[in-house]
Design a protein around this motif. Structure first.
Motif, PDB file in Angstrom:
ATOM      1  N   VAL A 136       0.961   7.651  -6.219  1.00  0.00           N
ATOM      2  CA  VAL A 136       0.000   8.748  -6.335  1.00  0.00           C
ATOM      3  C   VAL A 136       0.465   9.955  -5.922  1.00  0.00           C
ATOM      4  O   VAL A 136       0.304  10.931  -6.370  1.00  0.00           O
ATOM      5  CB  VAL A 136      -1.252   8.229  -5.603  1.00  0.00           C
ATOM      6  CG1 VAL A 136      -2.215   9.238  -5.467  1.00  0.00           C
ATOM      7  CG2 VAL A 136      -2.202   6.960  -6.101  1.00  0.00           C
ATOM      8  N   PHE A 137       1.148   9.913  -4.909  1.00  0.00           N
ATOM      9  CA  PHE A 137       2.052  11.372  -4.404  1.00  0.00           C
ATOM     10  C   PHE A 137       2.848  11.784  -5.326  1.00  0.00           C
ATOM     11  O   PHE A 137       2.671  13.152  -5.743  1.00  0.00           O
ATOM     12  CB  PHE A 137       2.607  11.062  -2.925  1.00  0.00           C
ATOM     13  CG  PHE A 137       3.200  12.149  -2.629  1.00  0.00           C
ATOM     14  CD1 PHE A 137       2.287  13.213  -1.917  1.00  0.00           C
ATOM     15  CD2 PHE A 137       4.371  12.540  -2.720  1.00  0.00           C
ATOM     16  CE1 PHE A 137       2.986  14.518  -1.344  1.00  0.00           C
ATOM     17  CE2 PHE A 137       5.056  13.780  -2.377  1.00  0.00           C
ATOM     18  CZ  PHE A 137       4.375  14.631  -1.653  1.00  0.00           C
ATOM     19  N   ARG A 197       0.702   4.428  -2.492  1.00  0.00           N
ATOM     20  CA  ARG A 197       0.372   5.895  -2.134  1.00  0.00           C
ATOM     21  C   ARG A 197       1.645   6.634  -2.720  1.00  0.00           C
ATOM     22  O   ARG A 197       1.217   7.913  -3.016  1.00  0.00           O
ATOM     23  CB  ARG A 197       0.595   5.890  -0.592  1.00  0.00           C
ATOM     24  CG  ARG A 197      -0.910   5.176  -0.024  1.00  0.00           C
ATOM     25  CD  ARG A 197      -0.664   5.237   1.742  1.00  0.00           C
ATOM     26  NE  ARG A 197      -1.772   4.774   2.264  1.00  0.00           N
ATOM     27  CZ  ARG A 197      -3.002   5.560   2.411  1.00  0.00           C
ATOM     28  NH1 ARG A 197      -3.034   6.875   2.179  1.00  0.00           N
ATOM     29  NH2 ARG A 197      -4.360   5.156   3.082  1.00  0.00           N
ATOM     30  N   GLU A 249       0.853  -1.136   0.149  1.00  0.00           N
ATOM     31  CA  GLU A 249       0.131  -0.032   0.065  1.00  0.00           C
ATOM     32  C   GLU A 249       0.852   1.285   0.080  1.00  0.00           C
ATOM     33  O   GLU A 249       0.630   2.147  -0.608  1.00  0.00           O
ATOM     34  CB  GLU A 249      -0.970   0.053   1.345  1.00  0.00           C
ATOM     35  CG  GLU A 249      -1.788   1.299   1.098  1.00  0.00           C
ATOM     36  CD  GLU A 249      -2.674   1.145   2.408  1.00  0.00           C
ATOM     37  OE1 GLU A 249      -3.256   2.221   2.895  1.00  0.00           O
ATOM     38  OE2 GLU A 249      -3.037   0.236   3.138  1.00  0.00           O
ATOM     39  N   ARG A 250       1.747   1.151   0.430  1.00  0.00           N
ATOM     40  CA  ARG A 250       2.977   2.282   0.726  1.00  0.00           C
ATOM     41  C   ARG A 250       3.392   2.743  -0.581  1.00  0.00           C
ATOM     42  O   ARG A 250       3.476   3.942  -1.137  1.00  0.00           O
ATOM     43  CB  ARG A 250       3.984   1.945   1.412  1.00  0.00           C
ATOM     44  CG  ARG A 250       4.991   3.215   2.038  1.00  0.00           C
ATOM     45  CD  ARG A 250       6.185   2.757   3.079  1.00  0.00           C
ATOM     46  NE  ARG A 250       6.932   4.027   3.131  1.00  0.00           N
ATOM     47  CZ  ARG A 250       8.031   4.300   2.419  1.00  0.00           C
ATOM     48  NH1 ARG A 250       8.160   3.868   1.310  1.00  0.00           N
ATOM     49  NH2 ARG A 250       8.734   5.371   2.776  1.00  0.00           N
TER      50      ARG A 250
END
Length: 85
Positions: free
Chosen positions: A46-47, A43, A39-40
């Protein structure tokens, strides 16, 4: 986690802008990719996309300028006008 739209169907205030933004982020982030290891990692991707979108990606609506360049130009213009007055 994504939440469903709370807008009224058929309203002029419908969430078309948000849907367009989400579609673009999905298309550009998911290009050639099916999964992430964690998940990291997802994320961070996306960031990274958001950072690029705001700082380097040119937008036709802003005269082919990035949002940061566009806002900087507005701030400079506002300051110059205030000093002249």
């Amino acid at each position: 986690m994504c939440t469903a739209s709370m807008s009224v169907i058929g309203s002029s205030a419908d969430n078309a802008l948000a849907e367009s933004f989400n579609a673009t982020s999905k298309r550009e982030t998911l290009q050639g990719r099916k999964t992430w290891c964690s998940e990291r990692e997802a994320r961070l991707d996306v960031f990274g996309w958001l950072n690029r979108c705001n700082s380097r990606r040119r937008h036709s609506r802003l005269g082919q300028r990035s949002p940061i360049v566009y806002e900087t130009a507005l701030d400079t213009t506002s300051t110059t006008r205030a000093q002249a007055a």
